[in-house]
Design an enzyme around this catalytic site. Structure first.
Site, PDB file in Angstrom:
ATOM      1  CG  ASN A   9      -1.759   1.272   1.489  1.00  0.00           C
ATOM      2  OD1 ASN A   9      -1.747   1.978   0.573  1.00  0.00           O
ATOM      3  ND2 ASN A   9      -2.523   1.227   2.454  1.00  0.00           N
ATOM      4  CE  LYS A  11       0.053   3.033   4.938  1.00  0.00           C
ATOM      5  NZ  LYS A  11       0.004   3.018   6.166  1.00  0.00           N
ATOM      6  CG  HIS A  95      -5.945   1.602   5.433  1.00  0.00           C
ATOM      7  ND1 HIS A  95      -5.225   2.714   6.051  1.00  0.00           N
ATOM      8  CD2 HIS A  95      -4.888   0.832   4.990  1.00  0.00           C
ATOM      9  CE1 HIS A  95      -4.062   2.470   6.533  1.00  0.00           C
ATOM     10  NE2 HIS A  95      -3.684   1.373   6.036  1.00  0.00           N
ATOM     11  CD  GLU A  97      -2.981   5.386   6.821  1.00  0.00           C
ATOM     12  OE1 GLU A  97      -2.980   5.195   5.630  1.00  0.00           O
ATOM     13  OE2 GLU A  97      -2.080   4.573   7.261  1.00  0.00           O
ATOM     14  CD  GLU A 167      -3.273  -2.720   7.386  1.00  0.00           C
ATOM     15  OE1 GLU A 167      -2.177  -2.911   6.749  1.00  0.00           O
ATOM     16  OE2 GLU A 167      -4.045  -1.480   7.083  1.00  0.00           O
ATOM     17  N   GLY A 173       2.682   2.371  10.775  1.00  0.00           N
ATOM     18  CA  GLY A 173       3.620   3.335  10.808  1.00  0.00           C
ATOM     19  C   GLY A 173       4.418   3.880  12.051  1.00  0.00           C
ATOM     20  CB  SER A 213       5.387  -1.883  12.041  1.00  0.00           C
ATOM     21  OG  SER A 213       4.913  -0.576  11.866  1.00  0.00           O
TER      22      SER A 213
HETATM   23  P1  13P Z   1       2.958   0.320   7.829  1.00  0.00           P
HETATM   24  O1  13P Z   1       3.712  -0.742   7.033  1.00  0.00           O
HETATM   25  O2  13P Z   1       3.788   1.834   7.200  1.00  0.00           O
HETATM   26  O3  13P Z   1       2.949   0.244   9.119  1.00  0.00           O
HETATM   27  O4  13P Z   1       1.578   0.491   7.186  1.00  0.00           O
HETATM   28  C1  13P Z   1       0.836  -0.369   7.165  1.00  0.00           C
HETATM   29  C2  13P Z   1      -0.491  -0.178   6.383  1.00  0.00           C
HETATM   30  O5  13P Z   1      -1.339   0.692   6.813  1.00  0.00           O
HETATM   31  C3  13P Z   1      -0.637  -0.937   5.190  1.00  0.00           C
HETATM   32  O6  13P Z   1      -1.985  -0.674   4.690  1.00  0.00           O
END
Ligand code: 13P
Length: 252
Positions: A9, A11, A95, A97, A167, A173, A213
């Protein structure tokens, strides 16, 4: 036996040039293997370029979002049909976010899942608890609501097309990964839920990715858990030198 599925992803990152270069690097390194299903999910504007760069490889492309309507007056939004039209196979839905920054609710997420399926896209439905929810012992209740509402009204045939990504929000992150045991516990719980909703064979075949992560040095032990069938990778998906070893870790 479930086939591992690793998705990146991206982002809201990279430039057009960087996205094309990353796609080309991935194609050169892992574009010929088919032991693991691999996808990358660039920002919408880079999707056509990445699809082009990955032509002739086994790496699929996904979108990070969609709007659940066939078309019309929805300024700034992108329809499932458009996403399919530009060459995407997958779409990330729900997601954290989008849930927590943009306020998306389970009912809206469910509408997105259904409209993705109607357009022949394969949804990756994201679920996961906040830190405060874990600390107060609510992980299972939060995740069960997200799964049940996210998949509400689906037929068994539809459910067979879903990937779930677990997740935990506190691991995204932050550099703080769920331990393999923590991931396995929730993944097994999710599979049990899917069993109740859609029966044994759908649950046994459904891929449940872990995200939060994931890095080259922790990917193997996470994906070695019996109910962890791949990863949804954020930060480490932005560099071929990190993403490629994660895909290789899925091969075991
Ligand atoms: P990170 O791997 O940066 O923690 O992000 C995970 C994520 O949100 C994948 O959709």
């Amino acid at each position: 036996m479930r086939k591992y599925f690793v998705a990146g992803n991206w982002k809201m990152n990279l430039t057009m040039g960087e996205s094309a270069k990353l796609a080309a690097d991935l194609k050169a390194a892992i574009g010929g293997q088919s032991e693991v299903d691999v996808a990358v999910c660039p920002p919408f504007v880079y999707v056509p370029g990445v699809v082009e760069a990955l032509k002739g490889s086994t790496i699929a492309v996904g979108a990070q979002n969609l709007y659940p309507a066939p078309g019309g007056a929805f300024t700034g939004e992108v329809s499932p049909k458009m996403i399919k039209d530009v060459g995407c196979r997958y779409v990330i839905i729900g997601h954290s976010e989008r849930r927590h920054i943009l306020g998306e609710k389970d009912e809206f997420i469910n509408a997105k899942v259904k409209s993705a399926l109607e357009a022949q896209l394969l949804p990756i439905l994201c679920v996961g608890e906040l830190l405060a929810e874990r600390q107060s012992g609510r992980t299972q209740s939060v995740v069960s609501i997200q799964v049940e509402k996210g998949l509400a009204g689906l037929t068994e045939q539809d459910a067979a097309k879903i990937t779930i990504a677990y997740e935990p929000v506190w691991a995204i992150g932050t550099g703080e990964t769920a331990t393999p045991a923590q991931a396995q516990e929730v993944h097994a719980y999710i599979r049990g839920l899917v069993k109740k909703l859609f029966g044994d064979s759908i649950a046994d075949a459904m891929r449940i990715q872990y995200g939060g992560s994931v890095k080259p040095d922790n990917a193997a032990e996470l994906m070695a858990q019996p109910d962890v069938d791949g990863s949804l990778v954020g930060g480490a998906a932005l560099k071929a030198e990190n993403f490629v070893p994660i895909v290789r870790a899925a091969k075991g």
